[in-house]
Design a protein around this motif. Structure first.
Motif, mmCIF file in Angstrom:
data_model
loop_
_atom_site.group_PDB
_atom_site.id
_atom_site.type_symbol
_atom_site.label_atom_id
_atom_site.label_comp_id
_atom_site.label_asym_id
_atom_site.label_seq_id
_atom_site.Cartn_x
_atom_site.Cartn_y
_atom_site.Cartn_z
ATOM 1 N N THR A 1 -8.355 66.513 1.767
ATOM 2 C CA THR A 1 -7.216 67.381 3.115
ATOM 3 C C THR A 1 -7.174 68.821 3.763
ATOM 4 O O THR A 1 -7.866 69.557 2.927
ATOM 5 C CB THR A 1 -5.562 67.158 3.621
ATOM 6 O OG1 THR A 1 -5.396 68.300 1.855
ATOM 7 C CG2 THR A 1 -5.460 66.092 2.770
ATOM 8 N N ASP A 2 -7.330 69.518 4.501
ATOM 9 C CA ASP A 2 -7.650 71.033 5.057
ATOM 10 C C ASP A 2 -6.000 71.312 3.510
ATOM 11 O O ASP A 2 -7.237 72.941 3.108
ATOM 12 C CB ASP A 2 -6.215 70.908 6.095
ATOM 13 C CG ASP A 2 -7.509 70.703 7.550
ATOM 14 O OD1 ASP A 2 -8.675 70.191 6.868
ATOM 15 O OD2 ASP A 2 -6.390 70.745 8.774
ATOM 16 N N ASP A 3 -5.543 71.381 3.505
ATOM 17 C CA ASP A 3 -4.687 72.337 2.224
ATOM 18 C C ASP A 3 -5.588 71.854 0.726
ATOM 19 O O ASP A 3 -5.575 72.865 0.447
ATOM 20 C CB ASP A 3 -3.515 71.605 1.952
ATOM 21 C CG ASP A 3 -2.080 71.556 2.778
ATOM 22 O OD1 ASP A 3 -2.557 72.907 3.602
ATOM 23 O OD2 ASP A 3 -1.116 71.323 2.838
ATOM 24 N N GLU A 4 -6.256 70.733 0.772
ATOM 25 C CA GLU A 4 -6.756 70.693 -0.667
ATOM 26 C C GLU A 4 -7.987 71.709 -0.834
ATOM 27 O O GLU A 4 -8.678 71.546 -1.627
ATOM 28 C CB GLU A 4 -7.443 69.591 -1.074
ATOM 29 C CG GLU A 4 -6.055 67.849 -1.083
ATOM 30 C CD GLU A 4 -6.455 67.182 -1.816
ATOM 31 O OE1 GLU A 4 -6.117 66.224 -2.497
ATOM 32 O OE2 GLU A 4 -7.190 66.609 -1.406
ATOM 33 N N MET B 1 -7.444 75.062 -1.100
ATOM 34 C CA MET B 1 -6.625 75.418 -2.596
ATOM 35 C C MET B 1 -7.442 75.229 -3.676
ATOM 36 O O MET B 1 -7.671 76.314 -4.049
ATOM 37 C CB MET B 1 -5.641 73.884 -3.036
ATOM 38 C CG MET B 1 -5.103 74.400 -4.349
ATOM 39 S SD MET B 1 -3.594 73.132 -4.922
ATOM 40 C CE MET B 1 -2.924 73.401 -3.638
#
Length: 196
Positions: free
Chosen positions: A118-121, A124
């Motif tokens: 995902t974008d967040d992953e 991060m």
């Protein structure tokens, strides 16, 4: 106690192995060859001695790779117009074509890896990699600094006193070295001279 599932070194090593896996192809160039071509493309006409420094190898160790890439039509070597002792390396058309192919391959592979996060992953993961790299770079610089201080102290300690012996210039005990300039091997093979 660190759990096996939390072993960062094992996860990093495993990821590194997986990313480096490539289909077996006799036509594929080695990573060292790709790195060399990349440096030549960025510095067309670079001297072989400078190229060796950028690669982190001795000029003699670079000769075979340059020969193979030259025979493969990726680059050419020419004597410097002003100094025949200097050899310069130029990229051939095939090197540009290989660069374009690699760029396309990189974009495709990056998109494939990016699709499973995902974008967040993804954000991060990149932040964690940056943090780990910054830590390791700092740690490495501290180690190098300590080693240099140790070498300097060893040389100063050996040269201390009424006699100042010579330091092995290349660290291999050929007895031809001059005063210690930060080399990491000081010995008693050189002739003794008066202190300065």
């Amino acid at each position: 106690m660190l759990k096996e599932a939390d072993d960062l070194m094992e996860h990093i090593a495993r990821l590194f192995r997986m990313v480096r896996r490539r289909p077996t192809d006799e036509q594929c160039l080695s990573r060292g060859a790709h790195r060399l071509l990349h440096l030549v493309l960025q510095n067309d006409g670079i001297r072989t001695t400078d190229l060796a420094k950028r690669m982190g190898v001795r000029p003699a160790s670079l000769t075979e790779l340059l020969r193979r890439l030259g025979e493969g039509g990726y680059l050419r070597r020419e004597k410097d117009e002003n100094d025949s002792r200097v050899i310069r390396v130029f990229a051939a058309k095939k090197a540009f074509e290989e660069h374009v192919r690699l760029e396309a391959e990189h974009r495709e592979r990056n998109a494939q890896l990016r699709a499973c996060l995902t974008d967040d992953e993804a954000g991060m993961f990149c932040a964690i990699c940056d943090k780990l790299c910054a830590f390791l770079e700092k740690e490495q610089s501290l180690v190098v600094g300590r080693e240099r201080r140790h070498e300097d102290e060893a040389c100063r300690g050996f040269h201390h006193g009424s006699e100042r012996r010579k330091c092995r210039g290349d660290g291999e005990g050929d007895g031809t070295g001059g005063d210690c300039g930060g080399h990491h091997h000081c010995g008693r093979t050189g002739s003794a001279t008066s202190g300065r």
